[in-house]
Design an enzyme around this catalytic site. Structure first.
Site: not given
Ligand code: DGL
Length: 268
Positions: A5-6, A37-38, A68, A147, A179-181
């Site tokens: 992932d990022s 990345y988005g 991701c 983050e 979004c995996t976040h």
């Protein structure tokens, strides 16, 4: 297997994989040096994903899991063409779960700009049910907030409220966390939407797809052994370790640094 992932978002998927497949070995790479990345063009994200996929292959992985949505949107077919090992992404399992969950066939999508622009969710959702109305909202502030040092700050709630407004106005009963976040701040999302809205995220479905892929190809590890997992980042290992342990909810002993040059060299 290799997972990337990022940043720390992919840990939501890794967590599910570690509990579902405790006998498998994992190497997780967070591309913190190039996060987020988005906002980047799809072609650039595709180049990053191909570098990382190539690098993971040199680490001897037997499957690559793209944890991701932005990288899956930008590069899944190219990764599948380029790599020798099977490649699994996060979008198809989520699209499937969303179509099954919705009752009024109005589905919201919260994702990064790259994922919204790539329109992979539209394609997959409509392939399963052409009558579903998919309402996308790009949420550029969420990944940097998640983050940050304080992902649960009031600012995150404010941003979620703002992004949720058009989805509430459209009367969606299901929202894909594309979004995996985003599952990392799931309580904030669920409180803003209320219990009446089903939140769909990829971790469980994706882990199931990975387990099935290994089984069908006959490449699973012996189930009586205990697997290992290790972490790599292109950014700061200490920051990743602190952040990662909180979100993975499993111990993270060591995080190794990998330079962008090493990634590029491995992929060349
Ligand atoms: N977790 C990534 C995704 O699923 C975040 C992308 C980003 O770095 O913006 O889209």
């Amino acid at each position: 297997m290799g997972v990337f992932d990022s940043g720390v978002g992919g840990l939501t998927v890794l967590h599910e994989c570690l509990v579902t497949m405790g006998h498998e070995d994992f190497v997780y790479l967070g591309d913190h040096a190039r996060l987020p990345y988005g906002p980047r063009p799809l072609a650039e994200i595709r180049r990053f994903a191909l570098e990382i996929g190539g690098f993971l292959e040199t680490q001897g992985v037997k499957l690559v899991l793209v944890a991701c949505n932005a990288a899956t949107s930008a590069a899944l077919p190219q990764l599948q063409e380029e790599l020798r090992v099977p490649v699994v992404g996060v979008i198809a399992p989520e699209a499937h779960a969303a179509v099954q969950a919705t009752r009024n066939r109005r589905v919201g999508l919260m994702a990064t700009q790259a994922t919204v622009s790539a329109r992979r969710y539209d394609e997959l959702v409509h392939a399963l049910d052409a009558g579903v109305d998919l309402v996308p909202v790009a949420c550029p502030r969420l990944v940097p907030l998640i983050e940050s040092d304080d992902p649960f700050a009031a600012e995150t709630t404010d941003a979620v409220r703002e992004y949720a407004d058009p989805l509430k106005a459209a009367g969606v009963d299901t929202v894909v966390l594309g979004c995996t976040h985003y599952p990392l701040v799931r309580p904030i999302l669920q409180r803003v939407f209320g219990r009446g809205v089903t939140l769909v995220f990829s971790a469980e479905e994706t882990a199931r797809e990975v387990a099935e892929t290994l089984a069908r190809k006959g490449i699973e590890n012996d189930t009586s052994r205990e697997g290992t997992y290790r972490f790599l980042t292109t950014g700061d290992p200490t920051a990743f370790r602190t952040m990662g342990a909180r979100f993975l909810m499993l111990p993270i002993t060591e995080v190794e640094h990998v330079s962008l040059d090493e990634l590029r060299a491995a992929a060349a």
